[in-house]
Design a protein around this motif. Structure first.
Motif, short mmCIF file in Angstrom:
data_model
loop_
_atom_site.label_atom_id
_atom_site.label_comp_id
_atom_site.label_asym_id
_atom_site.label_seq_id
_atom_site.Cartn_x
_atom_site.Cartn_y
_atom_site.Cartn_z
N ILE A 147 -6.97 -9.57 8.74
CA ILE A 147 -7.88 -9.79 7.60
C ILE A 147 -7.97 -8.58 6.67
N ASP A 149 -7.91 -11.59 1.06
CA ASP A 149 -8.63 -12.77 0.55
C ASP A 149 -9.28 -13.56 1.69
N ASN A 150 -10.27 -14.39 1.30
CA ASN A 150 -10.92 -15.35 2.20
C ASN A 150 -11.80 -14.69 3.27
N THR A 151 -12.12 -13.41 3.09
CA THR A 151 -13.07 -12.75 3.99
C THR A 151 -13.97 -11.86 3.14
N SER A 153 -16.50 -19.83 8.54
CA SER A 153 -16.07 -20.27 7.21
C SER A 153 -16.62 -19.33 6.15
N LEU A 154 -16.01 -19.38 4.96
CA LEU A 154 -16.43 -18.51 3.86
C LEU A 154 -17.89 -18.77 3.49
N GLN A 189 -20.10 -17.11 6.04
CA GLN A 189 -20.09 -15.65 5.81
C GLN A 189 -21.07 -15.29 4.71
#
Length: 719
Positions: free
Chosen positions: A531, A623-625, A668-669, A672
Motif C-alpha cells: 500500500i 492509491d485507494n488507501t 473499504s475506502l 477508512q
C-alpha cells in the motif's frame, strides 16, 4: 548533535549507571566511584596506546598489525617513542583487553591489576610526563571495601572488567574519544548528585560550566590558555575544548587543586578527553598560599567555582599582605572567608585583554569589613564588568544564592551590567538546571550590554558609590509583584470553562457512539509495501551541515503520535540537502521513528512538505488507501505489539527490512474515511479537554490564594 547519537549516549549513560549501582554491593556509591572510574580510565589509555601504535605501523605498510598480539619484548623496542608522544607506556600483555580476557581464571587478579597500574605510572619516571602520570591510580586500592576475601574481591573485579569492557564505545578509530570523556562526566554528575556536599565540592554542573566558558569566549575563535585556580575535576577547563576545539586553546589548560583525590580526577579527565600531557598542567596545592603557575600567567581566559567562604591563612601574615596578587586592594580577605582572596588572585593573573567568570557566594556582594574595601578597589578601578544572579539550587550539596562575577581589565565604560537570571531554569530530578535556551538568553543579554526592564540593567559607577559599594542585584533591580486577584472575574472564568468542558465531554460521548456504530467490513490484510513505497530518511551524519537556512530537518524527537511538533528548528545547508532531494517529504507521507521511541508515526502536512527526515522511515501511500488511516493504525497498540516482535532482543531500532514485514488491516475506502473522521474528532476534542483541565487547575490555585488570604484579613465581600 543528531538525535541518533543522543539516544546512543542516553543508552550508554543508563548502562554505566546500572553497572555502578548493581556491582557496588555494600560499597558506598561515593567510594565505589574509584573502581568504575579507574577501570574506565584503564580501558581508555589501553585503547589510546593501541590505536596510536596500530596507526603508525599501518602507515608503515603493515596492514594487519595489532599491538595487542605482539610480544612484550617486541613492544619494548618502541617504548621511547610511545613515551615521548603519549607520556605513558603499556605492555601488550598488560592492555585492558588482554587482562580482561583471562580475568575469570586468574586467582591473582587483584595483584595483577595493582601491578599493571604501578607499571603504567613507573613507565613515566624520569620523563617529561612524570608529574602528569604520577599517582593517577592512587585511589584505586583493592581493599576490603570490595570484599572480605581475595576470592570475593576478584569476583567483583571480574564483573567490573567485563561490564566496562562491554560498554559500547564503538570503534576507537572512529573518534569515540568524546564518548569516554562524556561517560566520565556523566559518572561525575551522578556521583556528585548522590554524594551531596562531598560531591559538590569538586564538581560544577556542566550547564553552569557551559555558561561560564561562553561568557569568557564570546566572539573569540581561540584563546591562548585557560586557567582555573580551584579546578576540581577539571570540567570547567574542558568546556573550552568542547566549545572551541582543544587545538584552539593554543597554549594549554592550567589548573590547581588542593584535594588529592580530586587532583587525580582532574588529570584523568584531561587524558580521557585526549588532552596530551604536554598540553595541560594540573598541579596540587593551596592556590592562595602556594600558587603553582607563576611562570604561566597571565591568562586570557579564567573560569572558576571556588569553595564558598572557606577559611584561609590570611591573618597576621606579612607575606600575603605584600603578595602582588593581594597587595593592590590594601587589605586581605577575612580569615574565615577566602572568596575574595580567590577573586583577587584571578584578577591579578588575568591578561589585559582577558575575561574572568567566577561563581561567587552572594555574601561577597554586601558583607562589610575588609570585603567591602576589596569591593571598593574592584569598582573604583573599573574591573567589575557584570554581575549575573543565578537561579537557586543549581549546585550539588548547597541551595545557597550564587552569582557570576565577570571581571575585565579592558572595559569600554564604567558601568556594571546586572543580569537577573533567577527565573532562567527548569526543575530537574532533584536540582534546578539551566537549559540551552536559558544559557543562550543570558549570553545574548551579556553581549548586548544594555538596560532591559525584563532582565538587565546597566548601573553607573556613581550609583554604586552612592549605594556605599553594595553590589547586591536587589539594590538596583526590584521586581514589583502584583498579588491582587479579581475573584469575581476569576469565578466567571471558571464557570465559563466548566460549561465548555461539559460541552466537550458531550461531544466526546457522541463521538464514541459514532465510533461504535461504524460497520467494520471485512479487513483485507496487506503488507505495508503493498500500500506504500517505503524508504529510510537520512542515514548519514549531519552534524557539520547544520545552518540557519536551507532545508528543514525533522528529527525523531519531533515526531509525536499523529502529528509533528518541532522541538528546535534545524536546517541543512542547501548544497548538502540537494543531494537528498529524492527523499523530500510530500504532504500525506507518514514518517515513523526507527530509533528511540520506535514506531511513533506522524503525517506530513503542508507545513513540513519539502523537509527531510532523520532517523525515520517514510511511507508514501499509494492509491485507494487513506494516509491518516494508516498512521492511526501504526500508532495503535495493536501495531506496537507487532513492532515489538520485529525488534528482537534488546535492540532499540527498527530497520527498513523488518518494517516492511508489517501487515496492515485495510477495510473499504468508505470505512477508512469513517474511522479517520471519528478519530480526528475524538483526538481534537480530547486535546481541548486536556488543555482546559490545565487551565482549571491554574484558576483553582488563584481561588485558593484568594480565600486563604481572606482568613488573614478579616471578612471581605466577594466582588
Amino acid at each position: 548533535m543528531n538525535n541518533k547519537k543522543e539516544r546512543e549516549r542516553e543508552e550508554l549513560h543508563k548502562t554505566i549507571w546500572k553497572i555502578a549501582n548493581e556491582l557496588r554491593g555494600s560499597v558506598d556509591g561515593w567510594d565505589f566511584k574509584q573502581y568504575v572510574l579507574g577501570l574506565l580510565f584503564y580501558r581508555f589509555i589501553s585503547e589510546n596506546i593501541e590505536n596510536y601504535v596500530n596507526e603508525n605501523q599501518r602507515k608503515a605498510g603493515i596492514k594487519d598489525f595489532k599491538y595487542r598480539d605482539i610480544s612484550d619484548e617486541e613492544a619494548l623496542l618502541g617504548k621511547t617513542q610511545i613515551l615521548e608522544e603519549k607520556g605513558f607506556f603499556i605492555l601488550p600483555s598488560e592492555l585492558f583487553c588482554n587482562i580482561k580476557k583471562g580475568a575469570d581464571k586468574n586467582e591473582n587478579l587483584n595483584v595483577v591489576i595493582s601491578n599493571v597500574f604501578n607499571n603504567i605510572e613507573a613507565s613515566a619516571r624520569g620523563t617529561a610526563s612524570e608529574n602528569d602520570v604520577k599517582g593517577l591510580f592512587d585511589d584505586f586500592t583493592i581493599d576490603n571495601k570490595l570484599g572480605n576475601t581475595v576470592d570475593e574481591r576478584n569476583e567483583k573485579l571480574v564483573k567490573l572488567l567485563n561490564a566496562i569492557g562491554d560498554l559500547n564505545f564503538g570503534d576507537y578509530e572512529d573518534n569515540n574519544i568524546d564518548l569516554f570523556g562524556d561517560a566520565y562526566e556523566f559518572l561525575m554528575t551522578m556521583y556528585a548528585s548522590s554524594a551531596g556536599k562531598s560531591g559538590g565540592e569538586f564538581f560544577t554542573p556542566q550547564e553552569v560550566g557551559e555558561l561560564l566558558a561562553r561568557i569568557v569566549i564570546m566572539d573569540k575563535t581561540s584563546v591562548n590558555k585557560v586557567y582555573d585556580p580551584a579546578c576540581g575535576s577539571g570540567g570547567l577547563l574542558l568546556k573550552f575544548a568542547k566549545i572551541l576545539g582543544k587545538e584552539n586553546v593554543r597554549e594549554g589548560f592550567f589548573g590547581q587543586e588542593i584535594n588529592l583525590t580530586t587532583y587525580n580526577l582532574a588529570r584523568i579527565n584531561m587524558f580521557l578527553h585526549n588532552i596530551n600531557y604536554n598540553n595541560f598542567s594540573i598541579e596540587r596545592g593551596d592556590t592562595l598560599i602556594h600558587p603553582a603557575h607563576w611562570n604561566d600567567e597571565p591568562f586570557d581566559a579564567i573560569v572558576s567555582n571556588p569553595p564558598y567562604s572557606v577559611p584561609w591563612k590570611s591573618k597576621n601574615n606579612p607575606l600575603l599582605i605584600n603578595d602582588p596578587r593581594f597587595a593592590p586592594a590594601g587589605v586581605l580577605a577575612p580569615p574565615g572567608k577566602a572568596d575574595l582572596a580567590f577573586t583577587m588572585h584571578m584578577l591579578s593573573w588575568l591578561s589585559p585583554k582577558g575575561t574572568a567568570a567566577i561563581v561567587e557566594y552572594n555574601g561577597i556582594l554586601y558583607r562589610g569589613g575588609s570585603e567591602k574595601k576589596i569591593r571598593k578597589y574592584l569598582v573604583d578601578n573599573n574591573f567589575v564588568d557584570s554581575i549575573i544572579q543565578l537561579p537557586k539550587d543549581l549546585f550539588f550539596g548547597t541551595t545557597t544564592d550564587t552569582c557570576i562575577l565577570v571581571l575585565k581589565k579592558n572595559k569600554n565604560d564604567n558601568n556594571i551590567l546586572y543580569i537577573d537570571a533567577t527565573n532562567e531554569y527548569i526543575r530537574g530530578a532533584n536540582k534546578n538546571k539551566l537549559t540551552n535556551e536559558n544559557i543562550n538568553k543570558i549570553v545574548n543579554k551579556y553581549s548586548e550590554r544594555r538596560t532591559d526592564d525584563d532582565i538587565c540593567k546597566l548601573v553607573t559607577y556613581d550609583d554604586i558609590v552612592e549605594n556605599d559599594y553594595n553590589l547586591l542585584i536587589t539594590s538596583y533591580m526590584k521586581k514589583e509583584i502584583d498579588y491582587s486577584i479579581n475573584i469575581h472575574e476569576t469565578n466567571l472564568e471558571l464557570s465559563d470553562l466548566l460549561l465548555l468542558q461539559e460541552k466537550n465531554k458531550k461531544e466526546l460521548d457522541e463521538t464514541i457512539k459514532q465510533i461504535l456504530k461504524i460497520n467494520k467490513d471485512k479487513f483485507e490484510y496487506k503488507l505495508i509495501t503493498d500500500i506504500a513505497d517505503t524508504f529510510i530518511g537520512l542515514v548519514t551524519t549531519m552534524t557539520k551541515h547544520y545552518t540557519d537556512n536551507g532545508v528543514l530537518l525533522l528529527r525523531n524527537s519531533d515526531i509525536v503520535e499523529n502529528g509533528i511538533e518541532l522541538k528546535n528548528e534545524v536546517y541543512l545547508e542547501q548544497e548538502f540537502a540537494n543531494k537528498y532531494k529524492h527523499k523530500m517529504h510530500k504532504v500525506g507521507d507518514i514518517v515513523t521513528v526507527h530509533t528511540g521511541d520506535v514506531g511513533t508515526s506522524a503525517i506530513v502536512d503542508d507545513k513540513y512538505a519539502n523537509s527531510l527526515g532523520f532517523a525515520t522511515i517514510v511511507s508514501r501511500i499509494k492509491d485507494n488507501t487513506i494516509p491518516e488511516y494508516v498512521c492511526y493504525y501504526l500508532n495503535s497498540n495493536v501495531n506496537k505489539m507487532n513492532i515489538q516482535h520485529l525488534i528482537k532482543g534488546d535492540r532499540s531500532n527498527l530497520n527498513l527490512k523488518d518494517f516492511n514485514k508489517l501487515v496492515i488491516p485495510i477495510p473499504s475506502l468508505n470505512t477508512q474515511k469513517q474511522i479517520v473522521e471519528q478519530l480526528n474528532k475524538f483526538y481534537l476534542v480530547d486535546k481541548k479537554i486536556r488543555e482546559n483541565i490545565i487551565k482549571e487547575l491554574e484558576i483553582r490555585r488563584k481561588q485558593f490564594n484568594y480565600y486563604r488570604d481572606i482568613l488573614f484579613q478579616g471578612e471581605k465581600d466577594d466582588e
